[in-house]
Design a protein around this motif. Structure first.
Motif, PDB file in Angstrom:
ATOM      1  N   LEU A   1      42.952  27.893  50.173  1.00 49.77           N
ATOM      2  CA  LEU A   1      43.347  28.845  51.213  1.00 49.77           C
ATOM      3  C   LEU A   1      42.119  29.420  51.913  1.00 49.77           C
ATOM      4  N   ALA A   2      41.148  29.888  51.129  1.00 52.74           N
ATOM      5  CA  ALA A   2      39.958  30.496  51.721  1.00 52.74           C
ATOM      6  C   ALA A   2      39.222  29.504  52.609  1.00 52.74           C
ATOM      7  N   GLY A   3      39.146  28.252  52.161  1.00 48.80           N
ATOM      8  CA  GLY A   3      38.444  27.235  52.927  1.00 48.80           C
ATOM      9  C   GLY A   3      39.103  26.908  54.252  1.00 48.80           C
ATOM     10  N   MET A   4      40.369  27.278  54.420  1.00 51.03           N
ATOM     11  CA  MET A   4      41.042  27.096  55.703  1.00 51.03           C
ATOM     12  C   MET A   4      40.485  28.029  56.770  1.00 51.03           C
ATOM     13  N   PHE A   5      39.910  29.159  56.340  1.00 49.60           N
ATOM     14  CA  PHE A   5      39.599  30.228  57.280  1.00 49.60           C
ATOM     15  C   PHE A   5      38.119  30.579  57.391  1.00 49.60           C
ATOM     16  N   CYS A   6      37.331  30.325  56.334  1.00 52.44           N
ATOM     17  CA  CYS A   6      35.952  30.825  56.341  1.00 52.44           C
ATOM     18  C   CYS A   6      35.125  30.059  55.315  1.00 52.44           C
ATOM     19  N   ASN A   7      33.851  30.431  55.199  1.00 55.90           N
ATOM     20  CA  ASN A   7      32.931  29.729  54.303  1.00 55.90           C
ATOM     21  C   ASN A   7      32.475  30.567  53.116  1.00 55.90           C
ATOM     22  N   HIS A   8      33.012  31.789  52.967  1.00 57.88           N
ATOM     23  CA  HIS A   8      32.609  32.665  51.872  1.00 57.88           C
ATOM     24  C   HIS A   8      33.856  33.231  51.192  1.00 57.88           C
ATOM     25  N   LEU A   9      33.854  33.181  49.874  1.00 56.37           N
ATOM     26  CA  LEU A   9      34.942  33.737  49.073  1.00 56.37           C
ATOM     27  C   LEU A   9      34.353  34.652  48.009  1.00 56.37           C
ATOM     28  N   ILE A  10      34.852  35.878  47.961  1.00 54.95           N
ATOM     29  CA  ILE A  10      34.490  36.825  46.907  1.00 54.95           C
ATOM     30  C   ILE A  10      35.650  36.892  45.925  1.00 54.95           C
ATOM     31  N   VAL A  11      35.354  36.694  44.651  1.00 59.73           N
ATOM     32  CA  VAL A  11      36.364  36.803  43.591  1.00 59.73           C
ATOM     33  C   VAL A  11      36.017  38.022  42.757  1.00 59.73           C
ATOM     34  N   THR A  12      36.975  38.925  42.617  1.00 62.01           N
ATOM     35  CA  THR A  12      36.689  40.173  41.917  1.00 62.01           C
ATOM     36  C   THR A  12      37.758  40.487  40.878  1.00 62.01           C
ATOM     37  N   GLU A  13      37.297  41.017  39.762  1.00 62.14           N
ATOM     38  CA  GLU A  13      38.208  41.523  38.735  1.00 62.14           C
ATOM     39  C   GLU A  13      38.431  43.026  38.869  1.00 62.14           C
ATOM     40  N   LEU A  14      37.809  43.638  39.866  1.00 62.59           N
ATOM     41  CA  LEU A  14      37.997  45.065  40.112  1.00 62.59           C
ATOM     42  C   LEU A  14      39.400  45.301  40.657  1.00 62.59           C
ATOM     43  N   ARG A  15      40.126  46.228  40.044  1.00 59.32           N
ATOM     44  CA  ARG A  15      41.505  46.517  40.458  1.00 59.32           C
ATOM     45  C   ARG A  15      41.570  47.959  40.951  1.00 59.32           C
ATOM     46  N   MET A  16      41.920  48.121  42.230  1.00 57.68           N
ATOM     47  CA  MET A  16      41.887  49.440  42.859  1.00 57.68           C
ATOM     48  C   MET A  16      43.218  49.821  43.504  1.00 57.68           C
ATOM     49  N   GLY A  17      44.253  49.045  43.266  1.00 58.60           N
ATOM     50  CA  GLY A  17      45.529  49.339  43.893  1.00 58.60           C
ATOM     51  C   GLY A  17      45.695  48.700  45.249  1.00 58.60           C
ATOM     52  N   ALA A  18      44.906  47.662  45.553  1.00 62.02           N
ATOM     53  CA  ALA A  18      45.046  46.937  46.810  1.00 62.02           C
ATOM     54  C   ALA A  18      46.247  46.002  46.737  1.00 62.02           C
ATOM     55  N   LEU A  19      46.742  45.608  47.895  1.00 67.11           N
ATOM     56  CA  LEU A  19      47.846  44.647  47.947  1.00 67.11           C
ATOM     57  C   LEU A  19      47.506  43.395  47.162  1.00 67.11           C
ATOM     58  N   MET A  20      46.294  42.919  47.306  1.00 63.93           N
ATOM     59  CA  MET A  20      45.856  41.716  46.607  1.00 63.93           C
ATOM     60  C   MET A  20      46.013  41.848  45.093  1.00 63.93           C
ATOM     61  N   ASP A  21      45.748  43.035  44.546  1.00 65.35           N
ATOM     62  CA  ASP A  21      45.835  43.248  43.098  1.00 65.35           C
ATOM     63  C   ASP A  21      47.268  43.127  42.602  1.00 65.35           C
ATOM     64  N   SER A  22      48.176  43.850  43.245  1.00 61.95           N
ATOM     65  CA  SER A  22      49.545  43.945  42.755  1.00 61.95           C
ATOM     66  C   SER A  22      50.334  42.677  42.989  1.00 61.95           C
ATOM     67  N   ALA A  23      50.080  42.018  44.104  1.00 59.01           N
ATOM     68  CA  ALA A  23      50.870  40.834  44.434  1.00 59.01           C
ATOM     69  C   ALA A  23      50.416  39.599  43.677  1.00 59.01           C
ATOM     70  N   GLU A  24      49.237  39.662  43.063  1.00 57.44           N
ATOM     71  CA  GLU A  24      48.641  38.450  42.502  1.00 57.44           C
ATOM     72  C   GLU A  24      49.480  37.807  41.410  1.00 57.44           C
ATOM     73  N   THR A  25      50.192  38.582  40.619  1.00 55.67           N
ATOM     74  CA  THR A  25      51.004  37.995  39.557  1.00 55.67           C
ATOM     75  C   THR A  25      52.291  37.389  40.090  1.00 55.67           C
TER      76      THR A  25
ATOM     77  N   SER B   1      26.759  56.127  42.540  1.00 56.42           N
ATOM     78  CA  SER B   1      27.508  55.552  41.422  1.00 56.42           C
ATOM     79  C   SER B   1      27.482  54.044  41.580  1.00 56.42           C
ATOM     80  N   VAL B   2      26.864  53.368  40.630  1.00 60.74           N
ATOM     81  CA  VAL B   2      26.724  51.908  40.688  1.00 60.74           C
ATOM     82  C   VAL B   2      27.263  51.348  39.378  1.00 60.74           C
ATOM     83  N   ARG B   3      28.497  50.880  39.406  1.00 59.88           N
ATOM     84  CA  ARG B   3      29.157  50.376  38.196  1.00 59.88           C
ATOM     85  C   ARG B   3      29.751  49.003  38.463  1.00 59.88           C
ATOM     86  N   ASP B   4      29.735  48.154  37.446  1.00 61.91           N
ATOM     87  CA  ASP B   4      30.329  46.836  37.612  1.00 61.91           C
ATOM     88  C   ASP B   4      31.838  46.912  37.447  1.00 61.91           C
ATOM     89  N   HIS B   5      32.507  45.753  37.491  1.00 60.19           N
ATOM     90  CA  HIS B   5      33.967  45.726  37.473  1.00 60.19           C
ATOM     91  C   HIS B   5      34.544  46.221  36.156  1.00 60.19           C
TER      92      HIS B   5
END
Length: 341
Positions: A163-187, A290-294
């Protein structure tokens, strides 16, 4: 604001030539359902979760102005379009407010509690997506500053990379969960956030239009596609935020605890080398950030040092989502960083 309005026939009335006029006429947050060649499959595109990110709205508006017959001959499957934060977008000044003043960021509300207006709208968006059962969801955004287009996913697998390759050349994959649409819909269904570039960049508007066209028209989303370029994947960038109570500006003429380099957004996706200055910190205090990882682990000392009161990288770093708007830097984050590779 609390619920999506189903705009049953967006073509019933003349769609104004100017997107601003169309936005003013909308009944609020809306969903539009269009028929495609394969009625047994559905895709969904969500945009305008942030009112200051208009490229997706502009793409939908221009696309709908083609008319029903022209559009539905292009669609490989049924398509659901959701325009979410209409009220924030049209609250003066136009396309300035990320969310309505005093309310939560809608794209932090896709998990309980659902007790306020943004929470109920997020719940309505999720309910609509669950009901239509899409084979994939694209969440279309603008970046807060100048940036190349990129995609963000919560899972690194072949479907999201394709999917990402259809639109652009960079993909960020994150385990950080902040209540974004991407987080909740993923399952529930593959979900990809696509950041088209800066909100005022004509190239970002063109990118959004191309995302909509490709997503709607491609017969198969997940079959191997001819390579359009190398997809660069970055895992778990670190979020750099202001500490509670700290202030931020972009100029020494506006005193603040953290004074960011005025051209920091020009560093997006580039490599910032050790000793290059990113910000001036009052009294050289690392605690202003504040600099914290996922996982929530503090990693300031692994990534940065303070030299003569300035924040500098300890090793080559790649920045993402840096902005030149102090209100966004203050309410969201200064930028994300990953080790350069």
């Amino acid at each position: 604001m609390d619920n999506l309005v189903h705009l049953h026939d967006p073509f019933a009335d003349h769609i104004p030539e100017q997107v601003e006029h169309w936005l003013a006429r909308l009944p609020g947050a809306i969903q539009i359902r269009l028929n495609g060649a394969d009625a047994g499959r559905t895709r969904a595109l969500v945009t305008l979760l942030h009112g200051n990110e208009p490229s997706g709205l502009r793409a939908v508006h221009a696309w709908l102005r083609q008319g029903r017959e022209q559009i539905e001959t292009q669609l490989a499957t049924n398509l659901v379009l959701i325009l979410a934060n209409v009220e924030a977008a049209r609250t003066p000044p136009l396309f300035h407010h990320r969310q309505l003043p005093g309310l939560r960021d809608l794209n932090r509300c896709f998990r309980a509690p659902w007790t306020d207006a943004p929470g109920r709208l997020a719940q309505s968006v999720l309910a609509t997506l669950v009901e239509c059962g899409p084979e994939a969801v694209v969440d279309l955004h603008n970046t807060s500053g100048r940036s190349p287009a990129f995609a963000v996913a919560a899972i690194d697998d072949a479907r999201h990379r394709t999917l990402a390759g259809m639109f652009c050349n960079h993909l960020i994959v994150t385990e950080l969960r902040m209540g974004a649409l991407m987080d909740s819909a993923e399952t529930l269904f593959p979900t990809l956030t696509v950041e088209c570039g800066g909100a005022h960049d004509p190239a970002a508007h063109q990118c959004a239009a191309e995302v909509l066209r490709r997503f709607g028209s491609r017969p198969s989303l997940f079959s191997p596609q001819p390579a359009t370029g190398t997809l660069h994947v970055f895992h778990n960038p670190v979020r750099v935020e202001l500490a509670p109570g700290a202030s931020v500006s972009f100029s020494t003429e506006q005193p603040a605890d953290v004074i960011l380099d005025a051209n920091v957004q020009a560093r997006n996706f580039g490599v910032t080398m050790p000793e290059e200055r990113l910000a001036r910190l009052r009294d050289g205090q690392a605690g202003l950030l504040s600099v914290r990882d996922h996982r929530g682990r503090p990693v300031f000392g692994e990534l940065f040092r303070i030299s003569d009161g300035y924040l500098t990288p300890r090793l080559p770093l790649r920045l993402f989502m840096a902005t030149d708007r102090a209100d966004i830097a203050r309410s969201d984050c200064l930028f994300y960083i990953a080790r350069a590779h």
